[in-house]
Motif scaffolding. Structure first.
Motif, PDB file in Angstrom:
ATOM      1  N   PRO B  99       7.427  -7.939 -11.947  1.00 37.77           N
ATOM      2  CA  PRO B  99       7.333  -9.403 -12.031  1.00 37.77           C
ATOM      3  C   PRO B  99       7.677  -9.949 -13.417  1.00 37.77           C
ATOM      4  O   PRO B  99       7.325  -9.357 -14.434  1.00 37.77           O
ATOM      5  N   GLN B 100       8.377 -11.108 -13.363  1.00 38.41           N
ATOM      6  CA  GLN B 100       8.635 -11.847 -14.596  1.00 38.41           C
ATOM      7  C   GLN B 100       8.013 -13.225 -14.381  1.00 38.41           C
ATOM      8  O   GLN B 100       8.228 -13.840 -13.338  1.00 38.41           O
ATOM      9  N   ILE B 101       7.216 -13.682 -15.334  1.00 32.18           N
ATOM     10  CA  ILE B 101       6.413 -14.883 -15.090  1.00 32.18           C
ATOM     11  C   ILE B 101       6.878 -16.043 -15.967  1.00 32.18           C
ATOM     12  O   ILE B 101       7.055 -15.894 -17.170  1.00 32.18           O
ATOM     13  N   ASP B 102       7.090 -17.184 -15.317  1.00 28.62           N
ATOM     14  CA  ASP B 102       7.511 -18.397 -16.022  1.00 28.62           C
ATOM     15  C   ASP B 102       6.264 -19.241 -16.274  1.00 28.62           C
ATOM     16  O   ASP B 102       5.697 -19.821 -15.349  1.00 28.62           O
ATOM     17  N   TYR B 103       5.840 -19.309 -17.533  1.00 24.90           N
ATOM     18  CA  TYR B 103       4.621 -20.055 -17.840  1.00 24.90           C
ATOM     19  C   TYR B 103       4.837 -21.563 -17.895  1.00 24.90           C
ATOM     20  O   TYR B 103       3.900 -22.313 -18.093  1.00 24.90           O
ATOM     21  N   GLY B 104       6.081 -21.995 -17.708  1.00 24.54           N
ATOM     22  CA  GLY B 104       6.308 -23.418 -17.516  1.00 24.54           C
ATOM     23  C   GLY B 104       5.868 -23.870 -16.134  1.00 24.54           C
ATOM     24  O   GLY B 104       5.640 -25.047 -15.894  1.00 24.54           O
ATOM     25  N   LYS B 105       5.777 -22.920 -15.208  1.00 25.34           N
ATOM     26  CA  LYS B 105       5.392 -23.255 -13.839  1.00 25.34           C
ATOM     27  C   LYS B 105       3.984 -22.783 -13.492  1.00 25.34           C
ATOM     28  O   LYS B 105       3.331 -23.378 -12.649  1.00 25.34           O
ATOM     29  N   CYS B 106       3.539 -21.704 -14.119  1.00 24.67           N
ATOM     30  CA  CYS B 106       2.260 -21.071 -13.761  1.00 24.67           C
ATOM     31  C   CYS B 106       1.099 -22.058 -13.896  1.00 24.67           C
ATOM     32  O   CYS B 106       1.043 -22.829 -14.855  1.00 24.67           O
ATOM     33  N   VAL B 107       0.174 -22.065 -12.924  1.00 23.86           N
ATOM     34  CA  VAL B 107      -1.006 -22.929 -13.000  1.00 23.86           C
ATOM     35  C   VAL B 107      -2.269 -22.135 -13.342  1.00 23.86           C
ATOM     36  O   VAL B 107      -3.358 -22.682 -13.342  1.00 23.86           O
ATOM     37  N   PHE B 108      -2.137 -20.842 -13.635  1.00 19.60           N
ATOM     38  CA  PHE B 108      -3.243 -19.984 -14.055  1.00 19.60           C
ATOM     39  C   PHE B 108      -4.386 -19.976 -13.035  1.00 19.60           C
ATOM     40  O   PHE B 108      -5.545 -20.077 -13.394  1.00 19.60           O
TER      41      PHE B 108
END
Lengths: 378, 166
Positions: B99-108
């Motif tokens: 997985p590669q995670i985009d923290y611009g989209k992530c809502v945690f």
């Protein structure tokens, strides 16, 4: 020119004396909504609240997501009160799927929901203070909220939008020696909110501004279908935690605060009294909670409802009764989901309350309805 | 009239008393909050999480099988997780995707952590993720494998003189 505008946007010219005034949606005294008021000099003749500026289609979104992925977006309407917004949904899904929740999880939920109620009410109180020009009452609740936000961060790992409740219990257990920290901070919090009496609630300036403004009689409160603190401020003893106890509320001693006056002052005081009651409930729940045990039932991935079925659950949120109606057709997504929120029910009283009031009293009457624009629009 | 006067004096007095109390302000970034645990984790054998802050993720390359369950869990939430090819070869990861995670989209929300059955994806206490570009918020599997160092030095202390961050 006015004929081309869509209905609702056109400003009607009624009379030479009467002026139409738009309060909002870009106005600090209205929140994310518009209140169209017609004034005769300084007195309000008619008022038409116009919500819908922050409509996000939560109910439609829920039809395209499964029962677990619905959780993060369903708590968005009121991020300060996210546990209570999620509560009826989670209770409903549990009934649909036929899940029995562990005893400890129920107590953890009650603690979270009471903490969230206080966090929301403190934010509401801060805005109420600044609406009346009382900047101390803005700073104190905004600061003291931190004590409870810290507790929620310890439990769920997020300051707002906790995503902590799931069908089958809660996401994780309480952290080690949480009881001690919780008791210490909740006791201090209660001591702090009692200090608000001298500076705000017993303050003659506040009393002279809010007493006998926007009076909602007991009959009108029932007829208009208001809920929560607005209903209780008008002398109706109705608290869902007491009348229709869900989870473990029937084992706890819940006292509902009722005031008879039905004016802005009573409506602003009842949530403050409710916060002290919440502190009591948290202390009781910490004492009665089973010291160990599971907090979450293991579910199958992508749980499904059993055929055509519907369920309606409601809880007492910071703004009154909050209901969730879920219709399932046996798929992984709900067929239809409907949120019935307290904010929208209380807003209906605004035109009745503002008639004949001075324009300067509008913010205090409006915000005393315990109204949250984002929740009403959903 | 006397009631009004005493009420105002009492209100002023209540405010003045607070000059002596300590200030309840966290002086970020000089002081940083202390958290419980090492971040939110999940135990698939019991199905219960472990309390902790929901911050940036931590990926264990030696556990990840490339099953895409985290990506599927994120589909209805934020669509922040994309499965990308990694150059290294792991025994359990035949397809070499992680997985590669985009923290611009992530809502945690941490639902991806709940979905992982192989103890490969956890959350950490790292919450300072600001970046000057949108690309800087996209964390590759190699970046996610690094355990962050998070300063934690202050917590709420309640004294007779009021609460403070100490």
């Amino acid at each position: 020119m006015t004929a081309e505008l869509p209905p609702g946007l056109a400003i009607q010219k009624v009379d030479e004396r009467i002026m139409t005034l738009n309060v909002g949606p870009q106005h600090p005294g209205s929140g994310h909504m518009r209140i169209i008021v017609q004034i005769d000099g300084d007195y309000i003749v008619a008022c038409d609240p116009d919500p819908g500026y922050v409509h996000r289609g939560e109910e439609k979104m829920a039809e395209y997501r499964n029962y677990i992925t619905n959780i993060p977006h369903l708590e968005r309407p009121v991020i300060h009160d996210s546990c209570n917004v999620l509560y009826p949904y989670v209770l409903g899904v549990e009934e649909l799927l036929g899940i029995e929740v562990p005893e400890r999880a129920k107590y953890v939920r009650v603690i979270c929901s009471e903490l969230n109620r206080c966090i929301y009410t403190m934010y509401w109180l801060a805005i109420y203070g600044i609406f009346l020009g009382h900047s101390t009452m803005f700073m104190w609740p905004a600061g003291d909220r931190e004590l409870l936000i810290d507790l929620m961060e310890k439990i769920s790992g997020a300051r707002v939008t906790h995503a902590h409740f799931v069908p089958g219990g809660v996401r994780n257990d309480l952290p080690p020696n949480f009881e001690e920290v919780c008791l210490r901070q909740v006791n201090y919090f209660e001591k702090r909110i009692k200090e608000y009496a001298a500076v705000f609630y017993d303050n003659p300036i506040l009393i002279s501004r809010t007493r006998d403004t926007g009076v909602l009689s007991r009959e009108d409160a029932i007829r208009l279908g208001t809920t929560g603190s607005v209903l209780r401020a008008s002398g109706v003893d109705y608290d869902l935690r007491q009348k229709e106890p869900y989870d473990v509320y029937e084992e706890l001693d819940v006292h509902s605060n009722v005031m008879k006056e039905g004016d802005s002052y009573a409506r602003s005081k009842v949530p403050w009294l409710d916060m002290m009651e919440s502190c009591n409930i948290i202390r009781q729940a910490l004492q009665k909670m089973p010291k160990s045990g599971s907090v979450r039932v293991k579910l199958k991935p992508n749980p499904k409802g059993k055929g055509l079925d519907s369920v309606y659950k409601r809880v007492e949120s910071g703004r009154g009764s909050l209901g969730c109606h879920i219709v399932s057709d046996g798929k992984v997504e709900p067929y239809r989901l409907k949120l019935s929120v307290g904010s929208f029910r209380n807003l209906i009283a605004l035109p009745y309350l503002l008639k004949g009031e001075k324009l300067g009293n509008m913010p205090s009457v409006y915000w005393s309805l315990n109204y949250w624009p984002v929740e009403a629009d959903r | 009239m006397t009631n009004t006067a005493t009420g105002i004096v009492r209100a002023l007095n209540s405010g003045i008393k607070h000059i002596a109390t300590k200030r309840f302000t966290l002086r970020y970034p000089e002081e940083k909050l202390k958290f419980v645990g090492d971040g939110y984790q999940f135990d698939p054998s019991t199905g219960v999480g472990i309390a902790g802050l929901k911050g940036r993720h931590m990926l264990f390359h030696d556990h990840c099988t490339g099953c895409q369950l985290c990506s599927i869990a994120c589909e209805g939430v934020a669509e922040a997780i994309a499965m990308v090819k990694v150059p290294e070869e792991q025994k359990q990861n035949k397809k070499s995707i992680m997985p590669q995670i985009d923290y611009g989209k992530c809502v945690f929300c941490g639902l991806c952590v709940d979905a992982c059955p192989f103890y490969a994806l956890y959350m950490t206490n790292d919450y300072e993720l600001s970046s000057f570009s949108k690309e800087g918020l996209i964390y590759t599997p190699a970046q996610l494998a690094v355990k962050p160092y998070v300063e934690q030095d202050s917590e709420i202390v309640i004294t007779k003189n009021g609460a403070t961050h100490g």
